[in-house]
Design a protein around this motif. Structure first.
Motif, PDB file in Angstrom:
ATOM      1  N   UNK A  29       0.836  -1.205   0.000  1.00 29.49           N
ATOM      2  CA  UNK A  29       0.000   0.000   0.000  1.00 29.49           C
ATOM      3  C   UNK A  29       0.867   1.250   0.000  1.00 29.49           C
ATOM      4  N   UNK A  30       0.505   2.197  -0.849  1.00 30.19           N
ATOM      5  CA  UNK A  30       1.012   3.564  -0.758  1.00 30.19           C
ATOM      6  C   UNK A  30      -0.161   4.434  -0.335  1.00 30.19           C
ATOM      7  N   UNK A  31      -0.017   5.121   0.785  1.00 29.85           N
ATOM      8  CA  UNK A  31      -1.093   5.941   1.335  1.00 29.85           C
ATOM      9  C   UNK A  31      -0.815   7.415   1.066  1.00 29.85           C
ATOM     10  N   UNK A  32      -1.860   8.114   0.647  1.00 31.69           N
ATOM     11  CA  UNK A  32      -1.774   9.559   0.443  1.00 31.69           C
ATOM     12  C   UNK A  32      -2.717  10.220   1.432  1.00 31.69           C
ATOM     13  N   UNK A  39      -5.802  18.153  -2.898  1.00 31.77           N
ATOM     14  CA  UNK A  39      -5.579  17.659  -4.254  1.00 31.77           C
ATOM     15  C   UNK A  39      -5.535  16.150  -4.357  1.00 31.77           C
ATOM     16  N   UNK A  40      -5.932  15.451  -3.300  1.00 33.40           N
ATOM     17  CA  UNK A  40      -5.813  13.984  -3.276  1.00 33.40           C
ATOM     18  C   UNK A  40      -6.676  13.325  -4.352  1.00 33.40           C
ATOM     19  N   UNK A 197      -0.395   2.233   9.376  1.00 33.12           N
ATOM     20  CA  UNK A 197      -0.266   0.811   9.702  1.00 33.12           C
ATOM     21  C   UNK A 197      -0.332  -0.059   8.445  1.00 33.12           C
ATOM     22  N   UNK A 198      -1.186   0.324   7.500  1.00 33.72           N
ATOM     23  CA  UNK A 198      -1.396  -0.499   6.310  1.00 33.72           C
ATOM     24  C   UNK A 198      -0.349  -0.289   5.233  1.00 33.72           C
ATOM     25  N   UNK A 199       0.308   0.870   5.239  1.00 32.63           N
ATOM     26  CA  UNK A 199       1.125   1.256   4.087  1.00 32.63           C
ATOM     27  C   UNK A 199       2.600   0.907   4.251  1.00 32.63           C
ATOM     28  N   UNK A 200       3.223   0.624   3.110  1.00 38.23           N
ATOM     29  CA  UNK A 200       4.679   0.515   3.054  1.00 38.23           C
ATOM     30  C   UNK A 200       5.309   1.886   2.804  1.00 38.23           C
ATOM     31  N   UNK A 201       4.529   2.753   2.174  1.00 35.62           N
ATOM     32  CA  UNK A 201       5.015   4.090   1.842  1.00 35.62           C
ATOM     33  C   UNK A 201       3.876   5.082   2.039  1.00 35.62           C
ATOM     34  N   UNK A 202       4.177   6.250   2.586  1.00 34.71           N
ATOM     35  CA  UNK A 202       3.134   7.262   2.737  1.00 34.71           C
ATOM     36  C   UNK A 202       3.603   8.588   2.147  1.00 34.71           C
ATOM     37  N   UNK A 203       2.618   9.379   1.763  1.00 33.16           N
ATOM     38  CA  UNK A 203       2.868  10.713   1.220  1.00 33.16           C
ATOM     39  C   UNK A 203       1.857  11.672   1.833  1.00 33.16           C
ATOM     40  N   UNK A 204       2.315  12.841   2.199  1.00 31.52           N
ATOM     41  CA  UNK A 204       1.424  13.904   2.674  1.00 31.52           C
ATOM     42  C   UNK A 204       1.328  14.947   1.573  1.00 31.52           C
ATOM     43  N   UNK A 205       0.102  15.227   1.169  1.00 30.41           N
ATOM     44  CA  UNK A 205      -0.151  16.161   0.082  1.00 30.41           C
ATOM     45  C   UNK A 205      -0.798  17.415   0.649  1.00 30.41           C
ATOM     46  N   UNK A 206      -0.235  18.555   0.325  1.00 31.96           N
ATOM     47  CA  UNK A 206      -0.803  19.836   0.728  1.00 31.96           C
ATOM     48  C   UNK A 206      -0.689  20.819  -0.427  1.00 31.96           C
ATOM     49  N   UNK A 207      -1.809  21.443  -0.770  1.00 36.89           N
ATOM     50  CA  UNK A 207      -1.857  22.419  -1.866  1.00 36.89           C
ATOM     51  C   UNK A 207      -1.242  21.860  -3.144  1.00 36.89           C
ATOM     52  N   UNK A 212       5.696  15.773   2.667  1.00 32.21           N
ATOM     53  CA  UNK A 212       6.413  14.787   3.480  1.00 32.21           C
ATOM     54  C   UNK A 212       6.149  13.412   2.895  1.00 32.21           C
ATOM     55  N   UNK A 213       7.093  12.504   3.089  1.00 34.87           N
ATOM     56  CA  UNK A 213       6.917  11.122   2.652  1.00 34.87           C
ATOM     57  C   UNK A 213       7.863  10.250   3.454  1.00 34.87           C
ATOM     58  N   UNK A 214       7.599   8.957   3.443  1.00 35.75           N
ATOM     59  CA  UNK A 214       8.463   8.040   4.178  1.00 35.75           C
ATOM     60  C   UNK A 214       7.872   6.651   4.224  1.00 35.75           C
ATOM     61  N   UNK A 215       8.532   5.770   4.964  1.00 36.29           N
ATOM     62  CA  UNK A 215       8.023   4.423   5.145  1.00 36.29           C
ATOM     63  C   UNK A 215       6.904   4.432   6.174  1.00 36.29           C
ATOM     64  N   UNK A 216       5.841   3.673   5.890  1.00 41.85           N
ATOM     65  CA  UNK A 216       4.671   3.700   6.753  1.00 41.85           C
ATOM     66  C   UNK A 216       4.975   3.378   8.198  1.00 41.85           C
ATOM     67  N   UNK A 217       5.807   2.385   8.425  1.00 40.88           N
ATOM     68  CA  UNK A 217       6.106   1.974   9.788  1.00 40.88           C
ATOM     69  C   UNK A 217       7.066   2.870  10.528  1.00 40.88           C
TER      70      UNK A 217
END
Length: 230
Positions: A29-32, A39-40, A197-207, A212-217
């Protein structure tokens, strides 16, 4: 699996996504995450082809699909569940599933697999979908997308506005799907704890930009909330 590379897109002359790059693993999972208006949904619509990219690329399974229509992307293995628990309200739950399964060699097996994943739907097969609760319709929407046997499933706020007990069932289903190891998921989610918890990778989207991004755990809810406050 699915890569968005320096994607820019928007509506008319208004650019909403400003050079965003994300990557979805082939078996995770990649979470946004981000505030409303970040803009998600626009980003997901570009991934599935409902919005054209003004620049950048969408790569799926090693192929540049930037110029392909949504139907061609689905045929290659993209599944999309938009916001709003969408279904055919006048059809029964079973008819909603059959509409997608008809013509597929293993259609009945695929329906049974989704009913195993969402067992609450078994008792609702003869009920019109428009009479289901929001959570039940969301389960149905995800089940319908899975019948297409996607390689990558795009989920836009799958737990939004749903009662907590059904949220837990949907979260468990997403976790089970990715545990099997043959499906990538691009997840837009407001429940930060579950997304991490579910993601291997996450991204924070603003405007329309990744802040920000990184490994989920490796991140905490506090880290994400701090990034969202930027």
């Amino acid at each position: 699996m699915l890569q968005l590379l320096d994607v820019r897109t928007g509506y008319g002359r208004t650019e909403v996504i400003h050079g965003v790059s994300i990557e979805v693993p082939s078996d995770g999972v990649a979470a946004v995450m981000g505030h409303n208006g970040a803009g998600k949904t626009t980003l997901l619509r570009a991934a599935v082809g409902l919005l054209k990219c003004t620049s950048g690329k969408v790569i799926f399974d090693g192929e540049d699909i930037t110029r392909l229509r949504p139907s061609a992307r689905v045929a290659r293995g993209l599944g999309y569940v938009p916001q709003g628990q969408q279904c055919f309200p006048q059809l029964t739950t079973m008819e909603n599933l059959q509409v997608v399964a008809d013509g597929r060699r293993n259609g009945r097996q695929l329906i049974d697999e989704q009913l195993d994943l969402f067992p609450a739907l078994r008792d609702l097969l003869s009920r019109r979908a428009g009479l289901l609760s929001g959570g039940q319709r969301q389960q149905l929407a995800i089940a319908r997308a899975l019948i297409t046997e996607p390689k990558c499933l795009i989920l836009d706020e799958p737990t939004e506005g749903i009662q907590p007990s059904v949220v837990a069932e949907i979260e468990a289903a997403i976790t089970e799907l990715t545990r099997r190891g043959d499906l990538g998921v691009l997840l837009v989610e407001q429940h930060i704890g579950f997304a991490l918890e579910a993601s291997q990778r996450y991204y924070v989207l603003e405007s329309g930009r990744v802040t920000a991004s990184g490994e989920g755990g490796s991140a905490s809810e506090a880290d994400v909330r701090a990034a969202m406050a930027i």
